[in-house]
Design a protein around this motif. Structure first.
Motif, short mmCIF file in Angstrom:
data_model
loop_
_atom_site.label_atom_id
_atom_site.label_comp_id
_atom_site.label_asym_id
_atom_site.label_seq_id
_atom_site.Cartn_x
_atom_site.Cartn_y
_atom_site.Cartn_z
N THR A 128 0.83 -1.20 0.00
CA THR A 128 0.00 0.00 0.00
C THR A 128 0.86 1.26 0.00
OG1 THR A 128 -0.15 -0.07 2.42
CG2 THR A 128 -1.91 -1.14 1.18
N SER A 129 0.23 2.36 -0.35
CA SER A 129 0.95 3.61 -0.61
C SER A 129 1.17 4.46 0.64
CB SER A 129 0.17 4.43 -1.65
OG SER A 129 -1.13 4.74 -1.15
N ARG A 153 -3.67 1.83 -3.14
CA ARG A 153 -3.92 3.01 -2.29
C ARG A 153 -4.23 2.54 -0.87
NH1 ARG A 153 -5.39 8.10 -4.60
NH2 ARG A 153 -6.49 8.47 -2.65
N VAL A 154 -3.66 3.23 0.11
CA VAL A 154 -3.92 2.86 1.49
C VAL A 154 -5.35 3.23 1.85
CG1 VAL A 154 -3.11 5.04 2.47
CG2 VAL A 154 -3.00 2.95 3.84
N ALA A 164 -14.86 10.22 -0.95
CA ALA A 164 -14.18 10.12 -2.24
C ALA A 164 -12.88 9.33 -2.10
CB ALA A 164 -13.90 11.52 -2.78
N ARG A 165 -12.19 9.51 -0.98
CA ARG A 165 -10.95 8.76 -0.76
C ARG A 165 -11.22 7.27 -0.63
NH1 ARG A 165 -7.04 9.21 4.56
NH2 ARG A 165 -5.55 7.59 3.92
N SER A 172 -8.82 1.22 -6.59
CA SER A 172 -7.43 0.77 -6.62
C SER A 172 -7.34 -0.72 -6.28
CB SER A 172 -6.59 1.59 -5.62
OG SER A 172 -5.28 1.09 -5.52
N GLU A 173 -8.10 -1.16 -5.28
CA GLU A 173 -8.08 -2.56 -4.90
C GLU A 173 -8.68 -3.44 -5.99
OE1 GLU A 173 -10.17 -2.56 -1.23
OE2 GLU A 173 -8.52 -1.63 -0.11
N LEU A 174 -9.71 -2.94 -6.65
CA LEU A 174 -10.30 -3.68 -7.77
C LEU A 174 -9.26 -3.88 -8.86
CD1 LEU A 174 -12.83 -4.87 -9.15
CD2 LEU A 174 -13.28 -2.59 -10.07
N ARG A 175 -8.49 -2.84 -9.13
CA ARG A 175 -7.50 -2.90 -10.21
C ARG A 175 -6.30 -3.76 -9.86
NH1 ARG A 175 -4.13 2.35 -12.56
NH2 ARG A 175 -2.95 1.21 -14.17
#
Length: 202
Positions: A128-129, A153-154, A164-165, A172-175
């Protein structure tokens, strides 16, 4: 960390990739719990334990030792379950123990499956970022590790998740988690040989 839901992706992918009936429902549930359980350490915030502490978030519960402990518990439960003198169908006691599968095989399978599911949690967190790294080597080292490549993304904590975050995190997790695992499962199924046709006894 990835969201708590995404940590279930690994046991679900393994279940989908395995032969039908190979991973029983109870073992799948155990794997999902093992994959999510390390994040129970968020209770450390309520107890005012510092994030960077060994028992803070991403600390001891994110170690490979913790995954081994969960695997050992799963092995013990599988061993005891395979030796119980009860019929799985009628739930009536029998004179001799019944075994749905060999004791050794069920024990090893449960231990390996739960270990992989539990260990997948800190490994995903390390990709994670943000946040601190994961204490993979605890208790021998309290160093926090990050993966060299950190595309996920964290995830924000609960109060900010529905924002939105939070949506950006889910995308991001889907990708980077769900789609690669789904692709791997489909590819695995495609390369598996077709089951042999039963022979005609005549």
């Amino acid at each position: 960390m990835p969201s708590i839901i995404t940590h279930a992706a690994v046991p679900l992918a393994l279940w989908c990739a395995a032969d039908r009936g190979r991973i029983r429902p109870r073992l799948l549930v155990a794997g999902v719990i093992a994959a999510m359980l390390p994040d129970a350490d968020v209770l450390a915030f309520a107890l005012h334990i510092p994030y960077a502490d060994a028992f803070g978030h991403r600390g001891a519960s994110h170690s490979l030792l913790f995954a081994c402990v969960l695997a050992a518990v799963a092995a013990v439960l599988a061993f005891l379950g395979s030796r119980r003198p009860w019929s799985a169908v009628s739930c009536q006691p029998r004179l001799a123990p019944t075994r749905a599968r060999p004791t050794v095989a069920s024990t090893v399978q449960a231990a390996v499956f739960v270990f992989v599911c539990a260990a997948s949690h800190p490994l995903l967190d390390a990709m994670t970022s943000g946040g601190l790294g994961v204490a993979l080597a605890w208790p021998w080292s309290e160093h926090r590790f990050f993966a060299p490549w950190r595309p996920i993304r964290v995830s924000p904590f609960a109060p900010q998740f529905f924002s939105a975050r939070g949506l950006a995190t889910l995308l991001s997790e889907l990708r980077w988690v769900w789609l690669p695992l789904a692709t791997a499962v489909v590819a695995w199924k495609l390369i598996q040989p077709a089951p042999a046709a039963p022979r005609d006894p005549s």
